[in-house]
Design a protein around this motif. Structure first.
Motif, PDB file in Angstrom:
ATOM      1  N   LEU A 113      12.481  -6.704  -8.216  1.00  0.00           N
ATOM      2  CA  LEU A 113      11.372  -7.601  -7.900  1.00  0.00           C
ATOM      3  C   LEU A 113      10.357  -6.942  -6.972  1.00  0.00           C
ATOM      4  CD1 LEU A 113      13.246 -11.002  -7.389  1.00  0.00           C
ATOM      5  CD2 LEU A 113      11.666 -10.397  -9.240  1.00  0.00           C
ATOM      6  N   LEU A 114      10.832  -6.086  -6.068  1.00  0.00           N
ATOM      7  CA  LEU A 114       9.916  -5.384  -5.171  1.00  0.00           C
ATOM      8  C   LEU A 114       8.954  -4.498  -5.961  1.00  0.00           C
ATOM      9  CD1 LEU A 114      12.387  -4.470  -2.297  1.00  0.00           C
ATOM     10  CD2 LEU A 114      10.411  -5.987  -2.105  1.00  0.00           C
ATOM     11  N   LEU A 115       9.470  -3.820  -6.978  1.00  0.00           N
ATOM     12  CA  LEU A 115       8.606  -2.986  -7.807  1.00  0.00           C
ATOM     13  C   LEU A 115       7.615  -3.835  -8.604  1.00  0.00           C
ATOM     14  CD1 LEU A 115      11.033  -0.243  -9.185  1.00  0.00           C
ATOM     15  CD2 LEU A 115       9.492  -0.121  -7.230  1.00  0.00           C
TER      16      LEU A 115
ATOM     17  N   PHE B 186       4.948  -5.206  -5.788  1.00  0.00           N
ATOM     18  CA  PHE B 186       4.092  -4.173  -5.199  1.00  0.00           C
ATOM     19  C   PHE B 186       3.828  -3.099  -6.253  1.00  0.00           C
ATOM     20  CE2 PHE B 186       6.688  -5.675  -1.442  1.00  0.00           C
ATOM     21  CZ  PHE B 186       5.689  -6.511  -0.936  1.00  0.00           C
ATOM     22  N   ALA B 187       2.710  -3.233  -6.938  1.00  0.00           N
ATOM     23  CA  ALA B 187       2.442  -2.418  -8.123  1.00  0.00           C
ATOM     24  C   ALA B 187       2.281  -0.935  -7.817  1.00  0.00           C
ATOM     25  CB  ALA B 187       1.177  -2.932  -8.818  1.00  0.00           C
ATOM     26  N   ARG B 188       1.928  -0.591  -6.587  1.00  0.00           N
ATOM     27  CA  ARG B 188       1.737   0.818  -6.244  1.00  0.00           C
ATOM     28  C   ARG B 188       3.068   1.553  -6.057  1.00  0.00           C
ATOM     29  NH1 ARG B 188      -2.042   4.403  -3.374  1.00  0.00           N
ATOM     30  NH2 ARG B 188      -0.749   5.989  -2.355  1.00  0.00           N
ATOM     31  N   LEU B 189       4.117   0.828  -5.693  1.00  0.00           N
ATOM     32  CA  LEU B 189       5.387   1.461  -5.342  1.00  0.00           C
ATOM     33  C   LEU B 189       5.929   2.329  -6.461  1.00  0.00           C
ATOM     34  CD1 LEU B 189       7.617  -1.232  -3.593  1.00  0.00           C
ATOM     35  CD2 LEU B 189       6.497   0.745  -2.543  1.00  0.00           C
TER      36      LEU B 189
ATOM     37  N   ALA C 237       0.810  -1.213   0.000  1.00  0.00           N
ATOM     38  CA  ALA C 237       0.000   0.000   0.000  1.00  0.00           C
ATOM     39  C   ALA C 237       0.852   1.275   0.000  1.00  0.00           C
ATOM     40  CB  ALA C 237      -0.921   0.017   1.215  1.00  0.00           C
ATOM     41  N   ALA C 238       2.168   1.135   0.012  1.00  0.00           N
ATOM     42  CA  ALA C 238       3.071   2.282   0.155  1.00  0.00           C
ATOM     43  C   ALA C 238       3.485   2.867  -1.193  1.00  0.00           C
ATOM     44  CB  ALA C 238       4.310   1.871   0.941  1.00  0.00           C
TER      45      ALA C 238
END
Length: 284
Positions: A169-171, A174-177, A135-136
């Motif tokens: 991979l984090l991006l 987490f699609a919102r980042l 959510a971030a």
């Protein structure tokens, strides 16, 4: 708070040892922001080598405080979360997001380091931190936390190449980042750096001068300086470089002083320098 970016800081307060809100509040203030504390727990000390701390869960207080802010119509420019004493506290952060819908969301998923979970962190807390990362807008995990967030072995090492892959991979996960900064990566012999991944750009390894001694609370110090620099208008890479320089100088200063490392880095004398750096371009 007129003229300043207000930051709601949701994490624990350790009464002894420079970590969590004890370093976050003055660092954000020096960077020109207006920090507002919302403690998730009160601890007699941090968990880094000072024995088992006395701990008071502050979920009820935090919930009541958020209710008070809602009645006041008070919103914040940034919601910055860190350590959670239990998985249910993720709901406090999510409520803060809902009450300040335009806020920049910065999540430091403080749950692990040096290849292992912190002693008081459960798998349920890890799942809650992952939910907040989803959510971030910006997250600042260390190499162990980044590995756990992409569901890999957190104890498998902290190479620069691995951190670059994890940042990318984090991006993806987490699609919102818009940005993920993975801290504490190693590249070559004695070379340390952070990896800054901004959506739409290739991840960048940003080296810093590491001290030959680990100190608790440096992740909190980095995250606060980074957040303050972002709010002051710095780019993600510039903010990450500035924050790393600040932490590095504080660590080397503490090392030269011969201070007990369990009590964290002596960052306070450098807050004036941080205030100047945030307002003008750095020369490297």
């Amino acid at each position: 708070m007129a003229g300043q970016h207000s930051v709601l800081c949701i994490q624990d307060f350790s009464c002894v040892g420079r970590s969590s809100l004890a370093v976050v509040l003055p660092t954000l203030a020096a960077a020109g922001a207006a920090p507002c504390a919302l403690p998730t727990a009160l601890l007699s000390t941090h968990f880094g080598g000072l024995g088992t701390p006395a701990c008071s869960d502050e979920s009820a207080f935090a919930l009541a405080a958020l209710g008070h802010y809602e009645r006041l119509g008070l919103s914040f420019d940034c919601v910055y979360s860190g350590y959670l004493s239990g998985p249910e506290q993720a709901a406090l952060v999510e409520r803060a997001y809902a009450q300040s819908p335009a806020a920049l969301r910065v999540a430091d998923p403080a749950m692990a380091d040096h290849g292992r979970l912190y002693s008081a962190v459960t798998p349920e807390v890890c799942a809650a931190q992952a939910r907040l990362c989803a959510a971030a807008d910006v997250i600042v995990p260390n190499t162990t936390e980044a590995a756990l967030l992409v569901q890999e072995d957190g104890a498998a090492g902290a190479s620069g190449l691995r951190a670059v892959r994890h940042a990318a991979l984090l991006l993806q996960r987490f699609a919102r980042l818009r940005c993920a900064v993975v801290t504490g990566a190693a590249q070559g012999t004695g070379q340390r750096g952070n990896v800054c991944a901004v959506r739409g750009q290739q991840p960048v390894f940003l080296p810093y001068e590491a001290a030959p001694q680990a100190y608790p609370g440096t992740g909190d110090l980095f995250a606060a300086a980074f957040t303050g620099a972002l709010l002051a208008g710095r780019s993600e890479q510039s903010a990450a470089s500035l924050a790393a320089r600040f932490v590095s100088l504080a660590a080397h200063r503490t090392l030269r002083a011969g201070a007990d490392p369990r009590f964290g880095v002596q960052f306070e004398p450098l807050l004036g320098a941080l205030a100047e750096w945030v307002q003008r371009p750095l020369q490297y």
